[in-house]
Each structure stands twice: as C-alpha cells, then as structure tokens.
Scaffold this motif. Structure first.
Motif, PDB file in Angstrom:
ATOM      1  N   ARG A  77       0.995  -1.149  -0.344  1.00 17.60           N
ATOM      2  CA  ARG A  77       0.360  -0.236   0.529  1.00 17.60           C
ATOM      3  C   ARG A  77       0.979   1.074  -0.090  1.00 17.60           C
ATOM      4  N   ASP A  78       2.166   1.352   0.937  1.00 23.22           N
ATOM      5  CA  ASP A  78       2.981   2.486   0.624  1.00 23.22           C
ATOM      6  C   ASP A  78       3.543   2.551  -0.484  1.00 23.22           C
ATOM      7  N   ILE A  79       3.810   1.493  -0.959  1.00 25.60           N
ATOM      8  CA  ILE A  79       4.628   1.522  -2.506  1.00 25.60           C
ATOM      9  C   ILE A  79       3.458   2.068  -3.502  1.00 25.60           C
ATOM     10  N   ALA A  80       2.471   1.820  -3.402  1.00 24.92           N
ATOM     11  CA  ALA A  80       1.197   1.707  -4.871  1.00 24.92           C
ATOM     12  C   ALA A  80       1.039   3.427  -4.518  1.00 24.92           C
ATOM     13  N   ALA A  81       1.262   3.821  -2.879  1.00 32.57           N
ATOM     14  CA  ALA A  81       0.602   4.826  -3.033  1.00 32.57           C
ATOM     15  C   ALA A  81       1.271   6.405  -3.188  1.00 32.57           C
ATOM     16  N   GLN A  82       2.614   5.650  -3.737  1.00 33.58           N
ATOM     17  CA  GLN A  82       4.217   6.740  -4.011  1.00 33.58           C
ATOM     18  C   GLN A  82       4.779   6.701  -4.868  1.00 33.58           C
ATOM     19  N   TRP A  83       3.954   5.552  -6.270  1.00 38.66           N
ATOM     20  CA  TRP A  83       3.898   4.610  -7.470  1.00 38.66           C
ATOM     21  C   TRP A  83       2.802   6.306  -8.415  1.00 38.66           C
TER      22      TRP A  83
END
Length: 404
Positions: A77-83
């Motif tokens: 979820r954190d990487i998806a938000a950054q992406w």
C-alpha cells in the motif's frame, strides 16, 4: 458477519463497521481501530484511507509479530501510494483516475498489507485469478481487459519499487489470458439507413454521427470538435481535443465525477483527417461560427454520455439494431480496408501509434470481402475439370437439398 474476509460487518443498528488491527498491548489483547459508515462502500473507503495514512511501525500500541517483520520492509500500500504520486503529473487526468480506482478498490484491499518484497509470481497470479473469478465489488467476474490492466499496474508498482532499490529483483510476470472482445460493425443496409436518417434530420447531432461513420472519430473527439477545426481550403479536419468524464477525487464540492476538455489520449491521436469529397461538401453547406461545437451548433459542448443517449434514440428512429457508438468507428476502418485504403494511411487517420493496433482491433472484413478475395485464387490447374463441366455443376442450394 464479516464481508469477504475484510473485517467489515453490518451492525444491528443498520450501520456498517470496519475493524482494523492496530497492535498488541502488554495485556496480550489485540487492539483494534473501529470505523463506521452508513453503507458497506462508505466504511470500506474509510478503511482504505485509514490504512493508506498509517505508516509501518507507527501503530499506537506495540506491533504484532507479523507487523514487526512487515515494518522492516515497505508494504504494497505504501509503494502503491508513492507510485500513484509519481504518475499524477505525467499521465492524463483520466488515466490517473483509473489508476487510483484500480489501486484503491482492488489492489490495496487485497495486497496492501503484504510486504512488497513478498510479491512473488504465485501470490500475484493467485490475486489475479481471484479477481477474474469474483472481483466485482457487487459480486461477479471482472472482464479480461480489466484483469490485464490490473496486471500492468501491479508490474509497474513492482518496477517502481525495483528502481527505488526497495526490492532486489522483479518477480516473473504472471500469465493472464485476455481475449479481444468481438466488435460489431454496421451492414451496408444499416449504413444506408443511418445516412438517410442523418440527412433527413439535418441537425447538428446528425453531423456528429456522419463524422464518426466517415472519419472514424471517437465519441469524445466528436463531442470536442469545433467548426474552426475544419480546413475549408484543403478538405480536412484536425482532431486536437476530446471531452471525457473522470473521477473527481479532489473535488471540494463533493462531486464524484467531472467533465474535462483536454487533448486526445495519445500524441498520435492529434491528427489531420481528409474527409470524402461528398461528405466535406455537405459539411461546407452546414458550417457555423468557428467557436461553435459541431454536435451542438452552439458554444456549449455536449458530454459523451449525453451524446450516447441521443445516439441510441437516433438508431431507434433509423430502425437499426443497437450498436455502440464505437461501432461507427469500427465500420469506418473496415470499409476503408475493403475498399483498398492502405493500412499505414488508415492507422494514421485512426490515430494509432502502431499499424498492428489497426489490424488487430479495427479491421474486420465482411464475408462478401472474404469471398471476393478467396475467389482470386487460381484453381484446377490439372485441367481435369473444364469450364464446361463446372457450369454443369449444381449450385449450392441444390447440393444442400440433395444432401450431397
């Protein structure tokens, strides 16, 4: 009862309740965060938003053992938000809205708490298979196209993590079958009825139908076309804008969607199209002030969903069976190929970046065209069957009746 294993349930008082694990305090009891809403979708959105706001290792109480290991590696979820944040300024608003919906409604609820380093091929494949079988929020299977798009987004998120040195290598891309849906085209008889009805009604909207039928324009491009886009000296029109509706995630007024007038979907979609001479002469007789939109005849645009409603009523008046608006574009491309237009020219007229897209997606030869082509083959070189013998052979209906 919980909803689909998401720790979401409907209470006796009619409200929906979501339960999120926050940690495990000293007394050994699991600590939960409770969120409430009037509907399942409402509380589900609150849960997704809450999870997106939480950072690994920042729970209000002591983390659970599995959370401790997750805190050492970024979560999906954190990487998806950054992406998503990295894509916002480089893609069209409509594309970014689709990414946001796909991540928020499908990827984060299922994979959000998984460490990105654990995004193995098998885990991703299980996720895609599950979504394909029963991925709709209201129940039911998702289309092959949606699953394919979801796969692309997943791999982009993982590639982003790889570029940020958050994972050492990319997992193997899981296979997902994506069948091209059958597209419909209008028959010659239907095209004739559409043309006759458009000429009979002789109003701005009928001009939009003719533009798609004889120019291959998409519905958003038709809605965005203005009279100033015609070059009356050279017999062409330029497609440089499109009208579309997108999710309004940041709208302070609370609107769920909004209409945007922007550039077409790709650079290749910004193009100049030559119209057939007879069609262009008809438009020359109908032209209005340059700032007026073609399908309204005024300075006010028509949004695609209104255009689609009017199109359906137009087909009923023309006594033509229901087809999508895009069928006009399919019909144009198919007719061009059947009448000898070279595929490279057609690809540029359609606004495609690759000729293969034109061939695979829009070119559907009719049975009459197939017969005409196949009958060009030279046959019976041996001379054992002469032209005289062929003339004495019964026709196909006679063969069928005789059972031969």
């Amino acid at each position: 009862m919980g909803r689909r294993g998401e720790n979401i349930r409907k209470r006796k008082d009619g409200r929906w309740e979501a339960r999120v694990v926050r940690g495990k305090p000293v007394d050994g009891k699991t600590d939960y965060k409770y969120l409430y809403g009037k509907t399942y979708q409402d509380v589900r959105r609150k849960k997704i938003s809450y999870l997106a706001d939480c950072q690994p290792g920042q729970s209000e109480t002591h983390p659970l053992p599995e959370q401790e290991s997750a805190a050492r590696a970024p979560l999906f979820r954190d990487i998806a938000a950054q992406w998503l944040a990295s894509k916002k300024s480089v893609v069209r608003e409509s594309t970014w809205a689709c990414y946001t919906i796909m991540v928020g409604k499908h990827i984060v609820p299922e994979l959000g708490e998984v460490p990105v380093s654990k995004g193995s091929r098998n885990r991703l494949e299980e996720f895609l298979i599950k979504k394909k079988q029963n991925g709709r929020l209201g129940g039911g299977a998702l289309s092959d196209k949606t699953i394919s798009d979801m796969k692309v987004i997943l791999m982009q998120i993982l590639r982003f993590a790889k570029n940020e040195n958050l994972i050492s290598s990319l997992p193997e891309c899981p296979p997902v079958s994506c069948r091209q849906p059958a597209v419909s085209v209008f028959t010659q008889a239907e095209q004739k009825r559409i043309e006759e009805k458009a000429l009979e009604e002789d109003n701005p909207f009928s001009l939009g139908v003719l533009l798609s039928l004889y120019g291959g324009l998409r519905i958003g491009e038709v809605c965005g076309l203005q009279w100033k886009d015609f070059d009356w000296q050279n017999g062409t029109l330029t497609v440089s804008r499109t009208v579309y509706r997108v999710a309004a995630a940041d709208d302070r007024a609370g609107a769920k969607t909004k209409v945007v007038i922007g550039t077409p979907k790709t650079d290749c979609s910004i193009r100049t199209i030559p119209l057939p001479v007879s069609v262009f002469r008809y438009f020359l007789q109908c032209r209005r002030d340059g700032e007026s939109y073609v399908v309204t005849g005024t300075a006010r645009y028509m949004e695609p969903r209104v255009c689609l409603d009017r199109y359906k009523r137009f087909l009923r008046r023309a006594d033509v069976a229901g087809h999508t608006f895009h069928a006009l574009r399919h019909t144009f491309a198919t007719g061009c190929v059947e009448h000898g237009v070279d595929v490279k020219s057609l690809s540029e007229i359609m606004g495609h970046s690759d000729v293969r897209i034109t061939l695979q997606r829009y070119v559907h030869p009719s049975m009459e065209a197939k017969k005409a082509q196949i009958n060009k083959l030279p046959c019976f070189h041996s001379g054992q069957i002469s032209g005289q013998n062929i003339r004495r052979l019964p026709d196909f209906p006679t063969l069928l009746r005789s059972g031969s």
